[in-house]
Write a protein that holds these residues in place. Structure first.
Motif, PDB file in Angstrom:
ATOM      1  N   PRO A 123      -4.355   9.858   4.837  1.00  0.00           N
ATOM      2  CA  PRO A 123      -4.656  10.362   6.174  1.00  0.00           C
ATOM      3  C   PRO A 123      -5.276   9.261   7.032  1.00  0.00           C
ATOM      4  O   PRO A 123      -6.102   8.487   6.539  1.00  0.00           O
ATOM      5  CB  PRO A 123      -5.678  11.470   5.917  1.00  0.00           C
ATOM      6  CG  PRO A 123      -5.395  11.919   4.530  1.00  0.00           C
ATOM      7  CD  PRO A 123      -4.961  10.694   3.789  1.00  0.00           C
ATOM      8  N   HIS A 147       0.525  13.676   1.393  1.00  0.00           N
ATOM      9  CA  HIS A 147      -0.425  13.291   2.459  1.00  0.00           C
ATOM     10  C   HIS A 147      -1.769  13.990   2.211  1.00  0.00           C
ATOM     11  O   HIS A 147      -2.422  14.411   3.156  1.00  0.00           O
ATOM     12  CB  HIS A 147       0.180  13.682   3.813  1.00  0.00           C
ATOM     13  CG  HIS A 147      -0.429  13.016   5.015  1.00  0.00           C
ATOM     14  ND1 HIS A 147      -0.760  11.685   5.056  1.00  0.00           N
ATOM     15  CD2 HIS A 147      -0.764  13.504   6.236  1.00  0.00           C
ATOM     16  CE1 HIS A 147      -1.273  11.391   6.253  1.00  0.00           C
ATOM     17  NE2 HIS A 147      -1.298  12.481   6.976  1.00  0.00           N
ATOM     18  N   HIS A 155      -6.209  16.916   3.959  1.00  0.00           N
ATOM     19  CA  HIS A 155      -6.240  16.003   5.110  1.00  0.00           C
ATOM     20  C   HIS A 155      -7.654  15.954   5.710  1.00  0.00           C
ATOM     21  O   HIS A 155      -7.851  16.057   6.924  1.00  0.00           O
ATOM     22  CB  HIS A 155      -5.233  16.454   6.172  1.00  0.00           C
ATOM     23  CG  HIS A 155      -4.807  15.355   7.110  1.00  0.00           C
ATOM     24  ND1 HIS A 155      -5.534  14.997   8.215  1.00  0.00           N
ATOM     25  CD2 HIS A 155      -3.730  14.544   7.096  1.00  0.00           C
ATOM     26  CE1 HIS A 155      -4.911  14.014   8.849  1.00  0.00           C
ATOM     27  NE2 HIS A 155      -3.814  13.722   8.178  1.00  0.00           N
ATOM     28  N   ASP A 201       4.250  13.134   9.774  1.00  0.00           N
ATOM     29  CA  ASP A 201       3.029  13.475   9.035  1.00  0.00           C
ATOM     30  C   ASP A 201       2.471  14.838   9.441  1.00  0.00           C
ATOM     31  O   ASP A 201       2.739  15.335  10.530  1.00  0.00           O
ATOM     32  CB  ASP A 201       1.932  12.429   9.312  1.00  0.00           C
ATOM     33  CG  ASP A 201       2.195  11.114   8.592  1.00  0.00           C
ATOM     34  OD1 ASP A 201       3.324  10.917   8.104  1.00  0.00           O
ATOM     35  OD2 ASP A 201       1.262  10.291   8.527  1.00  0.00           O
ATOM     36  N   ASP A 202       1.663  15.384   8.538  1.00  0.00           N
ATOM     37  CA  ASP A 202       0.781  16.544   8.780  1.00  0.00           C
ATOM     38  C   ASP A 202       1.463  17.907   8.766  1.00  0.00           C
ATOM     39  O   ASP A 202       0.826  18.918   9.036  1.00  0.00           O
ATOM     40  CB  ASP A 202      -0.008  16.404  10.091  1.00  0.00           C
ATOM     41  CG  ASP A 202      -0.907  15.185  10.111  1.00  0.00           C
ATOM     42  OD1 ASP A 202      -0.949  14.475   9.085  1.00  0.00           O
ATOM     43  OD2 ASP A 202      -1.565  14.940  11.132  1.00  0.00           O
TER      44      ASP A 202
END
Ligand SMILES: [Zn+2]
Length: 257
Positions: free
Chosen positions: A166, A125, A129, A75-76
Motif C-alpha cells: 500500500p 495488496h 490496506h 489497485d484497491d
C-alpha cells in the motif's frame, strides 16, 4: 545502488566515530546531527520512493519486453467500479493486473472471479490496506499478505507470486515479509495520481506522453473518473498500436509451485 543494509552499518560506524570524537572534544557535536540527518533523509527516500530498491528489489518497469507491451495495473479493488473497468478492457481486448485488497475480495467475490475468467491477473495488496502499514512488525505484514494469498488461492487455485505494498511503502519489515513469502514486489513507473487529481485531462497528460513498451501504469478501480481516463488510454493505445498485458507477462514472472 544504495542498499539499506550497507548504509545502516556505514552510518552506524560514522556516527559512533563522530560521537566518540565529539565526546573527546575533537569534533563539534553538530557533525553528529548532520550525519544523523543525512541518514534519516536516505531512509525516508528509501521508504517512500517505490523505485529506490533501497530495502528490497522492486520491479517497476519491464526490462526484456516487447516494444509495444506495457502494463495497466489497478489497485484497491474490487469495488463497484471494477465492472466498468472490466467492460472496457474486454471491449478493447487488453489485459491488466488488479492488486486487490483482501477485504474487498471477500466483499465482491463475483468481481474477483470475473477478473480471472477474463484472463487478467490478481495480485496481493494486503488484507486491510492499513494507513499504518509502515509501522507494522514483520509478523503483522506477513499475516496481511498470507491472508490475502489464501483468498486468491481459493479463487484460482494458484500460489500468487506478486505483491504491491500500500502507498508503495517499503521498509525492513515489509522487505523481510516479502522475502519470507517469496513475493515479487511490484511498483510502477507511471503514477497517474488518479485518486488525487480531479481533472481527467491532467491525469491523462501525466500518463500519455510517457506511455511506451515496458511501462507500468498505476491506476485505481475505485472511481468513475478512472473509468473515463481508462477509456481515453485504451483509445490512445489502439491508435499507437500499444497493448496492455499482465504483470507476469511483462516481467516474465511465473507462479511459484
Ligand atoms: Zn492501495
Amino acid at each position: 545502488m544504495l542498499k539499506h543494509r550497507y548504509i545502516k552499518y556505514l552510518m552506524l560506524a560514522i556516527l559512533v566515530g563522530i560521537g566518540l570524537g565529539a565526546f573527546m572534544g575533537a569534533w563539534s557535536a553538530w557533525f553528529l546531527f548532520l550525519v544523523a540527518g543525512l541518514w534519516l533523509a536516505i531512509t525516508a527516500w528509501g521508504s517512500l520512493d517505490v523505485r529506490s530498491n533501497y530495502f528490497t528489489k522492486v520491479y517497476y518497469k519491464g526490462e526484456a519486453f516487447h516494444p509495444q507491451e506495457y502494463a495497466l495495473t489497478f489497485d484497491d479493488g474490487p469495488t463497484l467500479h471494477t465492472e466498468a473497468v472490466l467492460n472496457l478492457l474486454q471491449a478493447y481486448q487488453m489485459k491488466a493486473t488488479f492488486f486487490c485488497i483482501g477485504k474487498q475480495l471477500e466483499k465482491y467475490p463475483e468481481l474477483a472471479k470475473r477478473i480471472l475468467q477474463e484472463g487478467h491477473q490478481l495480485g496481493n495488496h494486503t488484507y486491510t490496506h492499513s494507513k499504518n502499514i509502515g509501522t507494522f512488525s514483520t509478523k503483522e505484514v506477513q499475516e496481511e499478505i498470507a491472508c490475502t494469498d489464501l483468498i486468491i488461492k481459493k479463487l484460482n487455485n494458484e500460489n500468487n507470486p506478486i505483491f504491491r505494498p500500500p502507498f508503495g511503502v517499503t521498509n525492513p519489515q515489509i522487505a523481510k515479509a516479502c522475502e519470507a513469502l517469496n513475493k515479487a514486489v511490484i511498483g510502477w513507473s507511471i503514477r497517474s495520481l488518479d485518486t488525487v487529481i480531479q481533472d481527467e485531462q491532467r491525469i491523462l497528460t501525466r500518463i500519455i506522453p510517457r506511455l511506451a513498451g515496458g511501462e507500468i501504469v498505476l491506476l485505481h478501480d475505485t472511481t468513475e473518473r478512472t473509468v473515463r481516463v481508462l477509456e481515453q488510454l485504451l483509445i490512445y493505445s489502439k491508435e499507437q498500436n500499444l497493448r496492455s498485458v499482465r504483470i507476469d507477462h511483462l516481467l516474465k514472472i511465473n507462479a511459484h509451485g
